[in-house]
Write a protein that holds these residues in place. Structure first.
Motif, PDB file in Angstrom:
ATOM      1  N   LYS A   1      47.968  59.399  24.527  1.00 56.84           N
ATOM      2  CA  LYS A   1      47.721  59.443  25.968  1.00 56.84           C
ATOM      3  C   LYS A   1      48.563  58.403  26.692  1.00 56.84           C
ATOM      4  O   LYS A   1      49.120  58.664  27.765  1.00 56.84           O
ATOM      5  CB  LYS A   1      46.232  59.216  26.252  1.00 56.84           C
TER       6      LYS A   1
ATOM      7  N   GLY B   1      51.232  60.709  28.021  1.00 54.64           N
ATOM      8  CA  GLY B   1      50.472  61.221  29.154  1.00 54.64           C
ATOM      9  C   GLY B   1      49.385  62.199  28.726  1.00 54.64           C
ATOM     10  O   GLY B   1      49.444  62.772  27.628  1.00 54.64           O
ATOM     11  N   ASN B   2      48.415  62.411  29.593  1.00 59.85           N
ATOM     12  CA  ASN B   2      47.270  63.261  29.255  1.00 59.85           C
ATOM     13  C   ASN B   2      47.668  64.715  29.021  1.00 59.85           C
ATOM     14  O   ASN B   2      47.121  65.387  28.141  1.00 59.85           O
ATOM     15  CB  ASN B   2      46.219  63.191  30.370  1.00 59.85           C
TER      16      ASN B   2
ATOM     17  N   PRO C   1      55.866  60.047  29.841  1.00 55.66           N
ATOM     18  CA  PRO C   1      54.760  60.989  30.073  1.00 55.66           C
ATOM     19  C   PRO C   1      55.249  62.282  30.714  1.00 55.66           C
ATOM     20  O   PRO C   1      56.001  62.260  31.696  1.00 55.66           O
ATOM     21  CB  PRO C   1      53.832  60.198  31.007  1.00 55.66           C
TER      22      PRO C   1
END
Length: 254
Positions: A62, A66-67, A102
């Motif tokens: 994460k 990034g998510n 990300p």
């Protein structure tokens, strides 16, 4: 070659990834395997799931990718393909090596491993979308909303947040009969997953009388709006594959 023998779970595969770094393995000579197939001249290592190690890997993914890309990696691991663990492992290694920002992890689709992980995630995402569209709830006699599904991939963890957000004040259960897995949402509380024990034999559904009436009305509506002269079975099967119909009330025989 080092071969990590993983269970078919996200926790086990993430644990293997953690151990590969912790034990300073040569990533070019390391394989994450979900099968018991023998590999000559290799060192077998059993990768038992470790929640703490898996959590650390998840947090790293994460933070670094990034998510969105982390969710894509998790979706890839929900597929039914046996090469998914290695594809995700190699994608993570390459992403960390080049310092992917990300949202940019899957930019290099010319890379075989990254492309494979991307394709697996896309397939699972498509299955999640289909389940959201075709899933049907029925009201049981105790007021709980119930739905059975039989997806190709292990998508229940991706479905539960969607329906929990839309039915926050309802008690509902989604049952993945292929994996004997229940997604349970108590009204006004967080959802959770529960593995059923011999659920195929013990699961007995009793619908409410109102539900039975609505099922009959919905089947009547479905039959009434159809135009028999324009029936196109080939097109209908393309838009709505047969594997979904056994879980859809409008196709049930009364």
């Amino acid at each position: 070659m080092t071969v990590y023998r993983c269970q078919d779970t996200l926790e086990s595969i993430f644990t293997a990834i953690y151990r590969a770094y912790e034990e300073k393995r040569d990533h070019e000579d390391t394989l994450l395997c979900l099968t018991d197939d023998p590999i000559l001249f290799s060192e077998d290592v059993t990768a038992e799931a470790d929640e703490e190690r898996a959590r650390k890997v998840m947090n790293t993914l994460k933070r670094r990718f990034g998510n969105k890309d982390c969710a894509s990696l998790c979706m890839a691991l929900a597929s039914g393909d046996t090469d998914k663990a290695q594809a995700v492992y190699r994608t993570v290694v390459k992403g960390l090596q080049v310092g992917s920002r990300p949202g940019r992890l899957f930019d290099n689709l010319a890379d075989r491993d990254i492309h494979r992980a991307f394709a697996l995630a896309r397939g699972v995402s498509r299955e999640v979308g289909h389940q959201k569209e075709f899933l049907r709830f029925q009201e049981l006699d105790n007021g709980v909303l119930f739905s059975g599904i039989g997806p190709k991939a292990d998508v229940l963890a991706f479905l539960m947040p969607h329906f929990a957000d839309r039915l926050p004040e309802e008690n509902f259960v989604i049952y993945d009969e292929k994996r004997n897995l229940f997604g349970i949402h108590p009204a006004g509380r967080d959802w959770y997953l529960l593995r059923g024990e011999e659920a195929q034999e013990t699961l007995r559904l009793r619908y409410s009388q109102e539900e039975l009436r609505y099922q009959e009305l919905f089947r009547l509506f479905h039959d009434t709006i159809s135009i028999r002269e324009r029936k196109n079975d080939k097109l209908q099967k393309g838009m709505l594959p047969l594997r979904f119909r056994e879980y859809m009330v409008e196709f049930w025989k009364p």
